[in-house]
Design a protein around this motif. Structure first.
Motif, mmCIF file in Angstrom:
data_model
loop_
_atom_site.group_PDB
_atom_site.id
_atom_site.type_symbol
_atom_site.label_atom_id
_atom_site.label_comp_id
_atom_site.label_asym_id
_atom_site.label_seq_id
_atom_site.Cartn_x
_atom_site.Cartn_y
_atom_site.Cartn_z
ATOM 1 N N GLU A 32 19.676 -3.463 -25.091
ATOM 2 C CA GLU A 32 19.141 -4.425 -24.127
ATOM 3 C C GLU A 32 20.244 -5.365 -23.644
ATOM 4 O OE1 GLU A 32 16.149 -4.488 -22.747
ATOM 5 O OE2 GLU A 32 15.054 -3.108 -24.044
ATOM 6 N N GLU A 33 21.099 -5.758 -24.562
ATOM 7 C CA GLU A 33 22.199 -6.667 -24.220
ATOM 8 C C GLU A 33 23.166 -6.013 -23.235
ATOM 9 O OE1 GLU A 33 25.955 -8.939 -26.400
ATOM 10 O OE2 GLU A 33 24.442 -7.937 -27.638
ATOM 11 N N ASP A 34 23.575 -4.784 -23.528
ATOM 12 C CA ASP A 34 24.515 -4.096 -22.640
ATOM 13 C C ASP A 34 23.892 -3.772 -21.284
ATOM 14 O OD1 ASP A 34 26.606 -4.195 -24.432
ATOM 15 O OD2 ASP A 34 26.313 -2.144 -25.165
ATOM 16 N N ALA A 35 22.579 -3.579 -21.268
ATOM 17 C CA ALA A 35 21.900 -3.248 -20.013
ATOM 18 C C ALA A 35 21.971 -4.392 -19.007
ATOM 19 C CB ALA A 35 20.452 -2.870 -20.282
ATOM 20 N N LEU A 36 22.296 -5.583 -19.471
ATOM 21 C CA LEU A 36 22.396 -6.744 -18.582
ATOM 22 C C LEU A 36 23.836 -7.101 -18.225
ATOM 23 C CD1 LEU A 36 19.615 -8.946 -20.190
ATOM 24 C CD2 LEU A 36 19.525 -7.772 -17.977
ATOM 25 N N LYS A 37 24.790 -6.311 -18.678
ATOM 26 C CA LYS A 37 26.200 -6.595 -18.391
ATOM 27 C C LYS A 37 26.573 -6.086 -17.004
ATOM 28 C CE LYS A 37 27.847 -6.652 -23.129
ATOM 29 N NZ LYS A 37 28.655 -5.956 -24.150
ATOM 30 N N TYR A 147 21.318 9.099 -7.115
ATOM 31 C CA TYR A 147 22.403 8.126 -7.009
ATOM 32 C C TYR A 147 22.356 7.135 -8.173
ATOM 33 C CZ TYR A 147 24.957 4.077 -5.209
ATOM 34 O OH TYR A 147 25.811 3.008 -5.076
ATOM 35 N N LEU A 148 21.171 6.608 -8.460
ATOM 36 C CA LEU A 148 21.041 5.602 -9.513
ATOM 37 C C LEU A 148 21.347 6.171 -10.891
ATOM 38 C CD1 LEU A 148 17.946 3.814 -8.046
ATOM 39 C CD2 LEU A 148 20.177 2.741 -8.445
ATOM 40 N N CYS A 149 20.919 7.398 -11.158
ATOM 41 C CA CYS A 149 21.255 8.020 -12.453
ATOM 42 C C CYS A 149 22.772 8.164 -12.585
ATOM 43 C CB CYS A 149 20.560 9.370 -12.606
ATOM 44 S SG CYS A 149 18.821 9.227 -13.078
ATOM 45 N N GLY A 150 23.435 8.510 -11.500
ATOM 46 C CA GLY A 150 24.899 8.605 -11.525
ATOM 47 C C GLY A 150 25.544 7.261 -11.788
ATOM 48 N N GLN A 151 25.028 6.219 -11.149
ATOM 49 C CA GLN A 151 25.547 4.871 -11.365
ATOM 50 C C GLN A 151 25.371 4.439 -12.827
ATOM 51 O OE1 GLN A 151 26.880 2.410 -8.887
ATOM 52 N NE2 GLN A 151 27.392 4.465 -8.194
ATOM 53 N N ILE A 152 24.194 4.726 -13.377
ATOM 54 C CA ILE A 152 23.936 4.355 -14.774
ATOM 55 C C ILE A 152 24.863 5.156 -15.689
ATOM 56 C CG2 ILE A 152 22.227 4.307 -16.639
ATOM 57 C CD1 ILE A 152 20.073 3.948 -14.367
ATOM 58 N N LEU A 154 27.858 6.207 -15.013
ATOM 59 C CA LEU A 154 29.177 5.593 -14.935
ATOM 60 C C LEU A 154 29.211 4.303 -15.756
ATOM 61 C CD1 LEU A 154 32.015 5.580 -13.739
ATOM 62 C CD2 LEU A 154 31.069 4.428 -11.717
ATOM 63 N N MET A 155 28.168 3.498 -15.646
ATOM 64 C CA MET A 155 28.109 2.261 -16.430
ATOM 65 C C MET A 155 28.110 2.562 -17.931
ATOM 66 S SD MET A 155 28.162 -0.508 -14.565
ATOM 67 C CE MET A 155 27.344 -1.822 -15.474
ATOM 68 N N ARG A 156 27.451 3.636 -18.324
ATOM 69 C CA ARG A 156 27.457 4.072 -19.737
ATOM 70 C C ARG A 156 28.875 4.192 -20.249
ATOM 71 N NH1 ARG A 156 23.404 6.511 -22.626
ATOM 72 N NH2 ARG A 156 24.744 7.476 -24.137
ATOM 73 N N TYR A 161 29.905 3.780 -24.085
ATOM 74 C CA TYR A 161 28.927 4.695 -24.671
ATOM 75 C C TYR A 161 29.424 6.118 -24.432
ATOM 76 C CZ TYR A 161 25.472 0.962 -25.144
ATOM 77 O OH TYR A 161 24.811 -0.177 -25.504
ATOM 78 N N GLU A 162 28.972 7.030 -25.269
ATOM 79 C CA GLU A 162 29.269 8.445 -25.042
ATOM 80 C C GLU A 162 28.677 8.864 -23.697
ATOM 81 O OE1 GLU A 162 29.340 11.188 -28.880
ATOM 82 O OE2 GLU A 162 27.397 10.257 -28.543
ATOM 83 N N GLY A 163 29.239 9.933 -23.149
ATOM 84 C CA GLY A 163 28.653 10.489 -21.941
ATOM 85 C C GLY A 163 27.227 10.957 -22.216
#
Length: 174
Positions: A32-37, A147-152, A154-156, A161-163
């Motif tokens: 949850e913390e990383d999801a807001l970075k 597009y959004l899944c790709g963006q997420i 990349l953020m991973r 985080y692992e791919g």
């Protein structure tokens, strides 16, 4: 695979189901913390991306005749810009919304007729090569989800985080 009433959706149905899988896999393990970075204050955070993905699901549902309203619409409706002063819903809350709306939209995709897909759906784009129809709106939503899944994804990686793993859930029917 389920067979849609409209042959026009032969490519949309697998894409929708694939995006459902990708959505869950790309979020796997993200805190949850990383999801807001945000990165250098220039990117949207993952929570915003997830909410925008869900806004697409609800928009598809609405254009197909569902009357479901996204509980967190005020945060994300029509790509509303990220506002760092807001307290966004948790990833868990958004995942619950995903599991509520996705099977309903999937069922509508299976049931919709060619006539319904061909109906005008004004989007205000005014592009001569892009008829503003229900079908093309659904296609735009599918493209945005991708597009959004790709963006997420990349953020991973940026957040160490692992791919994304491609562990498809054969029991997920939407």
């Amino acid at each position: 695979m389920d067979t849609p009433k409209s042959k026009k959706l032969d490519i949309i149905i697998p894409a929708f189901r694939g995006h459902s899988q990708s959505f869950l896999m790309v979020l796997d393990g993200i805190s949850e913390e990383d999801a807001l970075k945000r990165i250098e204050g220039r990117t949207n955070h993952i929570t915003w991306m997830v909410g925008n993905f869900l806004d697409m699901r609800y928009a598809m549902g609405n254009v197909l005749g569902l009357n479901e309203e996204f509980e967190f619409k005020d945060f994300f409706f029509q790509g509303k810009a990220l506002d760092e002063n807001l307290n966004y819903p948790s990833l868990q809350q958004l995942k619950e919304s995903f599991h509520q709306i996705s099977p309903l939209v999937y069922q509508k995709l299976l049931e919709v007729s060619d006539e319904e897909l061909d109906k005008a759906f004004p989007m205000g784009m005014n592009i001569d090569f892009f008829p503003e129809t229900v079908l093309n709106f659904v296609g735009m939503c599918i493209g945005r989800e991708d597009y959004l899944c790709g963006q997420i994804g990349l953020m991973r990686r940026i957040l160490n985080y692992e791919g994304m793993k491609y562990d498809f859930d054969k029991d997920l029917k939407y």
